[in-house]
Design a protein around this motif. Structure first.
Motif, PDB file in Angstrom:
ATOM      1  N   ALA A 228       2.199  33.411 -15.541  1.00 17.51           N
ATOM      2  CA  ALA A 228       1.682  32.047 -15.361  1.00 17.51           C
ATOM      3  C   ALA A 228       1.931  31.588 -13.925  1.00 17.51           C
ATOM      4  O   ALA A 228       1.069  30.956 -13.299  1.00 17.51           O
ATOM      5  CB  ALA A 228       2.343  31.100 -16.356  1.00 17.51           C
ATOM      6  N   ALA A 243      -6.311  26.017 -16.783  1.00 21.90           N
ATOM      7  CA  ALA A 243      -6.613  26.682 -18.051  1.00 21.90           C
ATOM      8  C   ALA A 243      -6.130  28.132 -18.002  1.00 21.90           C
ATOM      9  O   ALA A 243      -5.539  28.645 -18.955  1.00 21.90           O
ATOM     10  CB  ALA A 243      -8.116  26.624 -18.334  1.00 21.90           C
ATOM     11  N   LYS A 244      -6.342  28.789 -16.843  1.00 23.61           N
ATOM     12  CA  LYS A 244      -5.876  30.179 -16.679  1.00 23.61           C
ATOM     13  C   LYS A 244      -4.348  30.247 -16.754  1.00 23.61           C
ATOM     14  O   LYS A 244      -3.774  31.163 -17.349  1.00 23.61           O
ATOM     15  CB  LYS A 244      -6.334  30.727 -15.319  1.00 23.61           C
ATOM     16  N   GLY A 246      -2.315  28.131 -18.250  1.00 24.19           N
ATOM     17  CA  GLY A 246      -1.903  27.881 -19.637  1.00 24.19           C
ATOM     18  C   GLY A 246      -2.114  29.108 -20.517  1.00 24.19           C
ATOM     19  O   GLY A 246      -1.246  29.462 -21.330  1.00 24.19           O
ATOM     20  N   ASP A 247      -3.236  29.759 -20.337  1.00 25.39           N
ATOM     21  CA  ASP A 247      -3.521  30.964 -21.133  1.00 25.39           C
ATOM     22  C   ASP A 247      -2.526  32.078 -20.810  1.00 25.39           C
ATOM     23  O   ASP A 247      -2.039  32.777 -21.705  1.00 25.39           O
ATOM     24  CB  ASP A 247      -4.953  31.457 -20.856  1.00 25.39           C
ATOM     25  N   ALA A 250       0.717  31.247 -22.462  1.00 26.45           N
ATOM     26  CA  ALA A 250       0.634  31.411 -23.919  1.00 26.45           C
ATOM     27  C   ALA A 250       0.693  32.885 -24.299  1.00 26.45           C
ATOM     28  O   ALA A 250       1.333  33.258 -25.285  1.00 26.45           O
ATOM     29  CB  ALA A 250      -0.655  30.772 -24.433  1.00 26.45           C
ATOM     30  N   ASP A 251       0.036  33.746 -23.492  1.00 20.00           N
ATOM     31  CA  ASP A 251       0.014  35.179 -23.778  1.00 20.00           C
ATOM     32  C   ASP A 251       1.334  35.866 -23.460  1.00 20.00           C
ATOM     33  O   ASP A 251       1.720  36.829 -24.112  1.00 20.00           O
ATOM     34  CB  ASP A 251      -1.093  35.868 -22.959  1.00 20.00           C
ATOM     35  N   ARG A 267       2.523  28.766 -29.733  1.00 20.72           N
ATOM     36  CA  ARG A 267       1.688  29.388 -28.707  1.00 20.72           C
ATOM     37  C   ARG A 267       0.689  28.356 -28.152  1.00 20.72           C
ATOM     38  O   ARG A 267       0.471  28.260 -26.952  1.00 20.72           O
ATOM     39  CB  ARG A 267       0.946  30.593 -29.271  1.00 20.72           C
ATOM     40  N   GLU A 268       0.122  27.551 -29.047  1.00 21.14           N
ATOM     41  CA  GLU A 268      -0.827  26.517 -28.587  1.00 21.14           C
ATOM     42  C   GLU A 268      -0.106  25.409 -27.820  1.00 21.14           C
ATOM     43  O   GLU A 268      -0.635  24.885 -26.846  1.00 21.14           O
ATOM     44  CB  GLU A 268      -1.617  25.941 -29.777  1.00 21.14           C
ATOM     45  N   ARG A 271       0.331  26.672 -24.326  1.00 26.29           N
ATOM     46  CA  ARG A 271      -0.924  26.630 -23.566  1.00 26.29           C
ATOM     47  C   ARG A 271      -1.142  25.221 -22.979  1.00 26.29           C
ATOM     48  O   ARG A 271      -1.484  25.057 -21.817  1.00 26.29           O
ATOM     49  CB  ARG A 271      -2.084  26.988 -24.513  1.00 26.29           C
ATOM     50  N   ARG A 275       0.233  23.494 -18.752  1.00 26.30           N
ATOM     51  CA  ARG A 275      -0.756  22.764 -17.933  1.00 26.30           C
ATOM     52  C   ARG A 275      -0.251  21.353 -17.620  1.00 26.30           C
ATOM     53  O   ARG A 275      -0.295  20.894 -16.472  1.00 26.30           O
ATOM     54  CB  ARG A 275      -2.078  22.624 -18.711  1.00 26.30           C
TER      55      ARG A 275
END
Lengths: 286, 163
Positions: A228, A243-244, A246-247, A250-251, A267-268, A271, A275
């Motif tokens: 991140a 958004a990238k 956060g993703d 999360a991953d 996980r959500e 994300r 952000r």
């Protein structure tokens, strides 16, 4: 609680001598607010506690150094919260403490305890990790330096030997860096968090030069989210980039499920809150 | 087995001596040796505020505080020390006058925390009140009346100081 012995050494050296690297029923106690919960629940039944409350007073003091702060491990969280030096050098810590547990706990709980307990739900570890804090750890063979980032080994586990004690924390001043800590409490407002996110950034919305993003509570230990961080560095900070980021967060994180949320829920949360925390840091805290 | 330790301290203004076992918390000491039941162990986790005790000027959760942590010469105050037979404290009066309780179980903890709040912020705004009382739970949900009680107590204290 079941009966135990209590030793009250008057120096840090003496305290270390009373600890036993091979005996988990002997443990140090600072403020005791976290350890008492374990003892009351019967999860931990000590034979002997080594109280650190009577060791040298210098371990309960905060000092401004050239480049930041030196914080004695027995400093209470309330003293940290009220310190003008802390507010000046590391205002993120001051802001974090306002919503850390409650006043009575902060009056007693210590900085060293918040770290050594290894509880991933605590607020101070991710914040100190994001700020790049280091520790002085004392043991029978002398002292060593340890980054807070390298302290945690797992759920309620640290890399400290059973006869080692955190003596001091060293926190670099924010300087021009931007910082935020956000936590999500899914029970009552003052419950333990389901997620904590600490962010310390260098740069501005036009481009981030360096970033430290640390997640806790949703994970088994406070953890830096390096993918991140990498996603955040360089480009203009807009919704697409965030958004990238956060993703990526999360991953990357490894989650634990508990009463405060399932793995997919956390996980959500990750994300969204990574952000938000980046945005909060850039916008500046009140 | 655990050794008992003798501690001499001040309890609600009076000098006392107690034999303290290492595994007893402050609530057990106050109830067991001094018959003071204003501080009660309730949630047992430092969350509800019913066990609030003032030690050397700072509020602590008596259920999470080992009695052996008291230093010789420590000053310990409980709700029982606030009033005299003739007069309630301003905070106690304010709670009565605004009916800031129903069953009253959490009231001692609230009253002690409000005393601390007003020591630090004599004229608190709503955010300061809420921040200070985050760790006090009232299951009868008299929170609006508690807010009112704090504002009234602040006025009473000021009037007392001016008088």
């Amino acid at each position: 609680m079941t009966p135990f012995e209590l030793a009250e050494p008057t120096s840090l050296k003496e305290a270390i001598k009373l600890l036993d690297p091979d005996d988990p029923t002997i443990r140090p106690v600072g403020g005791g607010t976290a350890l008492m919960l374990m003892m009351k629940a019967g999860v931990f039944k000590p034979v002997k506690l080594i109280s650190l409350r009577r060791i040298e007073n210098s371990y309960s003091t905060i000092a401004a150094t050239g480049d930041g702060l030196r914080i004695g491990a027995m400093t209470t969280l309330a003293a940290l919260e009220r310190s003008a030096d802390v507010k000046k050098a590391a205002p993120l810590i001051t802001r974090t403490l306002k919503t850390l547990s409650n006043i009575r706990v902060r009056n007693v709980a210590t900085v060293g305890g918040a770290l050594a307990h290894g509880d991933p739900h605590m607020d101070l570890p991710p914040v100190l990790m994001a700020l790049g804090a280091t520790l002085t750890v004392m043991g029978p063979k002398g002292e060593r330096k340890l980054a807070v980032e390298d302290l945690f080994a797992g759920y309620y586990e640290t890399v400290l030997d059973k006869d080692e004690l955190i003596a001091e924390a060293h926190v670099p001043a924010h300087g021009t860096k931007k910082a935020a800590y956000m936590k999500v409490t899914t029970g009552s407002a003052d419950d333990w968090p389901a997620l904590g996110v600490a962010v310390v950034l260098e740069g501005d919305a036009g481009g981030i030069k360096s970033a430290r993003i640390v997640a806790s509570a949703a994970t088994d230990k406070a953890t830096r989210l390096k993918s991140a961080e990498a996603a955040l560095i360089g480009g203009k900070v807009d919704d697409t980039l965030l958004a990238k980021v956060g993703d990526a967060a999360a991953d990357e994180a490894e989650y634990i499920a508990d009463v405060r949320g399932s793995i997919s829920y956390k996980r959500e949360l990750m994300r969204v809150y990574v952000r938000r925390a980046v945005r909060a840091a850039l916008e500046g805290a009140k | 087995m655990s050794a008992t330790k003798t501690i001499s301290f001040t309890l609600n203004g009076a000098p006392v001596t107690a034999d303290v076992k290492p595994h007893h918390n402050l609530v057990e000491l106050l109830q067991g040796q001094f018959g003071l039941t204003g501080a009660r162990e309730t949630c047992g986790q430092g969350l509800c505020g019913c066990c609030t005790v003032i030690v050397d000027g700072l509020a602590v959760s008596g259920c999470l505080y080992l009695a052996a942590f008291l230093n010789d010469g420590a000053e310990v105050s409980t709700v029982e020390g606030l009033d005299t037979p003739a007069k309630l404290s301003p905070v106690q009066e304010a709670f009565v006058e605004t009916a800031a309780f129903q069953c009253g179980y959490c009231t001692p903890g609230f009253i002690l925390m409000v005393g601390q709040l007003l020591d630090e912020h004599p004229d608190p705004d709503d955010d300061q009140i809420k921040h200070y009382l985050t760790g006090n739970l009232c299951r009868c949900a008299t929170y609006p009346q508690v807010m009112e009680a704090v504002r009234l107590a602040a006025k009473k204290r000021k009037a007392g100081a001016a008088a």
